[in-house]
Scaffold this motif. Sequence first.
Motif, PDB file in Angstrom:
ATOM      1  N   TRP A 129     -39.034  75.078 -16.655  1.00 56.20           N
ATOM      2  CA  TRP A 129     -37.954  75.370 -15.704  1.00 56.20           C
ATOM      3  C   TRP A 129     -37.172  76.603 -16.125  1.00 56.20           C
ATOM      4  O   TRP A 129     -36.785  77.412 -15.285  1.00 56.20           O
ATOM      5  N   ASN A 130     -36.941  76.764 -17.422  1.00 54.41           N
ATOM      6  CA  ASN A 130     -36.223  77.948 -17.889  1.00 54.41           C
ATOM      7  C   ASN A 130     -37.051  79.214 -17.710  1.00 54.41           C
ATOM      8  O   ASN A 130     -36.499  80.295 -17.456  1.00 54.41           O
ATOM      9  N   ALA A 131     -38.368  79.099 -17.832  1.00 55.05           N
ATOM     10  CA  ALA A 131     -39.233  80.250 -17.578  1.00 55.05           C
ATOM     11  C   ALA A 131     -39.158  80.652 -16.106  1.00 55.05           C
ATOM     12  O   ALA A 131     -39.147  81.845 -15.769  1.00 55.05           O
ATOM     13  N   ILE A 132     -39.087  79.662 -15.218  1.00 51.79           N
ATOM     14  CA  ILE A 132     -38.956  79.940 -13.785  1.00 51.79           C
ATOM     15  C   ILE A 132     -37.607  80.595 -13.498  1.00 51.79           C
ATOM     16  O   ILE A 132     -37.506  81.524 -12.691  1.00 51.79           O
ATOM     17  N   ALA A 133     -36.562  80.134 -14.188  1.00 54.63           N
ATOM     18  CA  ALA A 133     -35.231  80.730 -14.013  1.00 54.63           C
ATOM     19  C   ALA A 133     -35.243  82.194 -14.444  1.00 54.63           C
ATOM     20  O   ALA A 133     -34.657  83.059 -13.779  1.00 54.63           O
ATOM     21  N   GLU A 134     -35.904  82.490 -15.563  1.00 56.05           N
ATOM     22  CA  GLU A 134     -35.969  83.873 -16.028  1.00 56.05           C
ATOM     23  C   GLU A 134     -36.741  84.747 -15.049  1.00 56.05           C
ATOM     24  O   GLU A 134     -36.331  85.873 -14.742  1.00 56.05           O
ATOM     25  N   SER A 135     -37.855  84.219 -14.549  1.00 58.54           N
ATOM     26  CA  SER A 135     -38.641  84.976 -13.571  1.00 58.54           C
ATOM     27  C   SER A 135     -37.820  85.242 -12.309  1.00 58.54           C
ATOM     28  O   SER A 135     -37.838  86.348 -11.767  1.00 58.54           O
ATOM     29  N   GLY A 136     -37.075  84.232 -11.851  1.00 56.59           N
ATOM     30  CA  GLY A 136     -36.242  84.410 -10.670  1.00 56.59           C
ATOM     31  C   GLY A 136     -35.126  85.410 -10.898  1.00 56.59           C
ATOM     32  O   GLY A 136     -34.768  86.171 -10.001  1.00 56.59           O
TER      33      GLY A 136
END
Length: 246
Positions: A129-136
């Motif tokens: 989820w944190n990787a998705i947040a960074e990508s976003g």
Amino acid sequence: MHHFFVTPDQVGDGFCRITGQDVNHIRNVLRMKAGERIGIRDGISRNYICVLEKIGEQEITARIMKEEAGNSELSARLCLFQGLPKGDKMEFVIQKAVELGASEIIPVSTRRTVVKLDGRKAEAKVKRWNAIAESGAKQSGRMVVPQVKPVMSFKEALAYAGKMDYNLIPYELAEGMEGTRRILAGIRPGMQVGIFIGPEGGFDVEEVEQAREAGLHPITLGRRILRTETAGMAVLSILMFQLERV
């Protein structure tokens, strides 16, 4: 132009130094070469336009060509307390919440939550989820990467929200659009605002009462019942419009 995040200590002497997973992404996925331009943000307030100078196996050095103050953050901190949804809906919620300006996302396990996460499974989920947040954050031009916290119980979430200036809980049985407008109008720049969204099936009546007792403001989002992945986006969109500085 591709954008990346560094920490302030990775900026100095006219250069930005990129380490970690972004090195592999730049070298082997994007296959970028020295001389190409990238954007770099320090995760606080500065934005840099850089030219790649040295691409090593463990570190990439980029020369700073232009520096400017960032202005893509909202004037208030919006923290989304999201009741854990089924399937991969949480990934969608995180991605869109980041794009809409959320500063922090807290997954919450409630009475009607179907998904149960514990141990290594929960740790792996939070990491993804944190990787998705960074990508976003990269995609949407954010100056900071919003953090996704470990899963909290509803009780823990209410305690955590106690540090906020203002807390909202959209509830399908709440009435009075005028009252909701007045509540939302009370949100001002500089505030920390918590937004509680229930999972599929919504919040239990007792949870809503606990929220009221903790000082949360029940609001209505209209006559239609929104899905869990829609309700948070509706509130964030309203507040983004209200708080945006242009």
